[in-house]
Scaffold this active site. Sequence first.
Site, short mmCIF file in Angstrom:
data_model
loop_
_atom_site.label_atom_id
_atom_site.label_comp_id
_atom_site.label_asym_id
_atom_site.label_seq_id
_atom_site.Cartn_x
_atom_site.Cartn_y
_atom_site.Cartn_z
N LYS A 163 2.05 6.53 7.86
CA LYS A 163 0.94 6.83 6.96
C LYS A 163 -0.35 6.18 7.42
O LYS A 163 -1.44 6.73 7.22
CB LYS A 163 1.28 6.36 5.54
CG LYS A 163 2.37 7.17 4.85
CD LYS A 163 2.59 6.68 3.44
CE LYS A 163 3.65 7.49 2.71
NZ LYS A 163 3.85 7.02 1.32
N TRP A 173 0.81 -1.22 0.00
CA TRP A 173 0.00 0.00 0.00
C TRP A 173 0.85 1.27 0.00
O TRP A 173 0.33 2.34 0.23
CB TRP A 173 -0.92 -0.01 1.22
CG TRP A 173 -1.75 -1.24 1.30
CD1 TRP A 173 -2.98 -1.45 0.74
CD2 TRP A 173 -1.39 -2.48 1.97
NE1 TRP A 173 -3.41 -2.73 1.01
CE2 TRP A 173 -2.46 -3.39 1.77
CE3 TRP A 173 -0.30 -2.90 2.70
CZ2 TRP A 173 -2.45 -4.68 2.27
CZ3 TRP A 173 -0.27 -4.19 3.20
CH2 TRP A 173 -1.34 -5.07 2.99
N ASP A 174 2.16 1.15 -0.23
CA ASP A 174 3.06 2.31 -0.20
C ASP A 174 3.06 2.97 1.17
O ASP A 174 3.00 4.19 1.27
CB ASP A 174 2.68 3.31 -1.30
CG ASP A 174 3.72 4.41 -1.48
OD1 ASP A 174 4.88 4.22 -1.07
OD2 ASP A 174 3.37 5.49 -2.01
N MET A 175 3.14 2.16 2.21
CA MET A 175 3.14 2.69 3.57
C MET A 175 4.57 2.95 4.04
O MET A 175 4.98 2.52 5.13
CB MET A 175 2.41 1.74 4.51
CG MET A 175 0.91 1.70 4.27
SD MET A 175 0.15 3.31 4.58
CE MET A 175 -1.41 3.14 3.71
#
Length: 803
Positions: A512, A484-486
Amino acid sequence: MSTDGALSRSRLLPSLLGILLLLMGLAMLAGGIKLSLLGGSLYYLLAGIGLALTGVLLIAARRAALGLYALVLFSSTVWALWEVGLDWWQLVPRLAMLFALGIVMLLPWFRRPLLRAGAAPMGTGALSVAVVLAGATALASQFSNPGEIKGQLDRDSVPGMTNTAPAMPDGDWNSYGRSAHGDRYSPLAQITPQNVNKLVPAWTYRTGDLPGPNDPGETTAENTPLKVNGMLYVCTPHSQVIALDPDTGKEIWRFDPKLSTQNAENFKGWAHMTCRGVTYHDDAVYASEQSPTGTASTTPVSTVCPRRIFLPTADTRLIALDADTGKMCEDFGDKGQVDLRANIGGFTAGGYYSTSPPAVTKDLVVIGGHVTDNVSTDEPSGVIRAFDVHTGKLVWNWDSGNPDDTTPIAADEVYTRNSPNMWSMFAVDEKLGMLYLPMGNQTPDQFGGDRTPESELHAAGLTALDIATGQVRWHMQFTHHDLWDMDVGGQPTLMDLKTADGVKPAVLASTKQGSIYVLDRSTGEPIVPIHEVPVPQGAVEGDRTSPTQPKSELNLMPPPLQERDMWGVTPFDQLICRIDFKSMRYDGPFTPPSLQGSIVYPGNFGVFDWGGIAVDPVRQIAFVNPSYMAFKSKMIPASEIAAQGPRKSETEGVQPNKGAPYGVVLEALLSPMGLPCQAPAWGYVAAIDLTTSKTIWMHKNGTVRDSSPVPIPLSMGVPSLGGTVTTASGVGFLSGTLDQYLRAYDVKNGKQLWEGRLPAGAQTTPMTYTGKDGKQYVLVVAGGHGSLGTKQGDYVIAYKLSE
């Protein structure tokens, strides 16, 4: 004039209104049928029928139109109250248009032609009651503030707690987060809650560095300047450094690195053009320190550039400048610079460079790098490199793809391709001998089927390295198998924290997903409990998901979205957002990416991103600015990517993920009006009691003045990108909202005390310092943000109290 002609003309207005309602009703009916087939609310289907029939009756000049519309408005009001209660901004798309049309229908010009001579005004009374009920609901909602927390901090200090960050003059700001601890806390107290409303501009300076025709979309002025050595040091998106007089804003010197690709056509392929800051190193500070044995330090003071500014450039260099003159330090690297392209292999222009300032210690300057997301599986390494602060010689390198070997790499070798990187800011504790790295993940962001155990180990978490050797001292992961591009975007914050078990050296990592992880910075053990919670399962073919994710007990995570949270300016864009919501996969936080399309909430914009948090170590609170924006992702099989058209930016078009079986379309979840699909508020300011992990207060923050078609300063709570600052007097500052303001707050209760209008967006973290005149200044860079669409500029603005 004939009676028939007059009657025909009198029916014109009801007929026109009838046509409008018929078209509205048919549109709502069509959307309502689609929504109901997706398992959504039946309201729009039924309301569409009601509006269409009302339109037909108006066209036919039937008085029953009034009664039927009264039923539609009354039912809509009851339904809206059942769904969202007295939430003004949630009621707007549900009732505002219907309420306005109800008033129109009660006007004599519309109502009288429907009432035949001698007939009782059937429906007029019912419609009047429905309009009054809807209006009363709107009025009552003005006294409700859903999502807000009201509270008051009842202390000015916690006994025994002090600021333990590295010492510096109170009026200086000598590191990105003021100190190497990243606390963003100033001991200055000249500006107070009582007088902050007297702030006025002291001076304005324009850098002259504005976006050019070949610049990438995300050309951003995210800089927090330094105030040290009697000067202000500013960096610009094109990697220029400017030294200013802190009292007047007068330019003292300027350094332009003459980027090798500046104004070249290949700039168009870049993702970012950013400089968040520069770093300062002073030999004299270390020379004056006492050694652990109590004797004076033997660290020599360099005769060449004893005071240095370290600048990372957009064309992948690390440059050392004389902080007094702006000239390159000839003894560092190759006549003042180190080529960061060494040993990382090939990459496209802009695909690798450091957007954030390096860390400095007594002997080292340490730097990471930004790697463009979702381009391919063969991108540069996320290696962290430590260079001798005087000579530029490589002392150690830590590659998360080969984490145990920190010996300087051989000249003919290449660091592990595509290993997780650290693009944000370090925190440093020289007493403990540790560097703290907020880590990203391995690209591509939404597919992890090809990731190795080595690349997973240090991704999306916090890693502590030994300063002297680069060896891992401890690490903690905050998102397992991140899809999730965290990335951990914010600079870690170091402070001494009072707990039930005594005072502990803590590191706070904002993330995030909304958790703030609080760990013992010497061991990595949690101070605030962390729980592994079950999350949705079911990744795309060839990938997997972690069964659980770690959640801190200290968090500002939002509740899961529901269909009723979908929003819009009108019922129609709200309906489209509901259809979008029901069409995609969403099972709550950490819903895996899918071919169907998945909702990511919190989105990769983050509850907290690179702005991090500010702490008051004396009051033992955190002053924060959480944002809540949903995104959506859709996996695209590699065979179908070419048909989707070219990638435009990191949030536009298909991200190709060359080498992976899927590309991805990743974008904000927006309505056709370009506004977020989920209901406001989208941004807050808040304070957290760090001794209890409880939120003291939280208030929506910012207006849509600069982001709506009509520049009305409606206070809705808008996202912010950039960090907060807090001071000993109890005044906090924030400038990163989508509207163009620098604001001041009382950190005890969140009351907004002052705001200053800015000439451009200020997606930065402000800072505060003391000038040579003894006055406290507050400074902000207002240069805008290309990706967020805020107004761009080149302003550096300082404020002080009016005389």
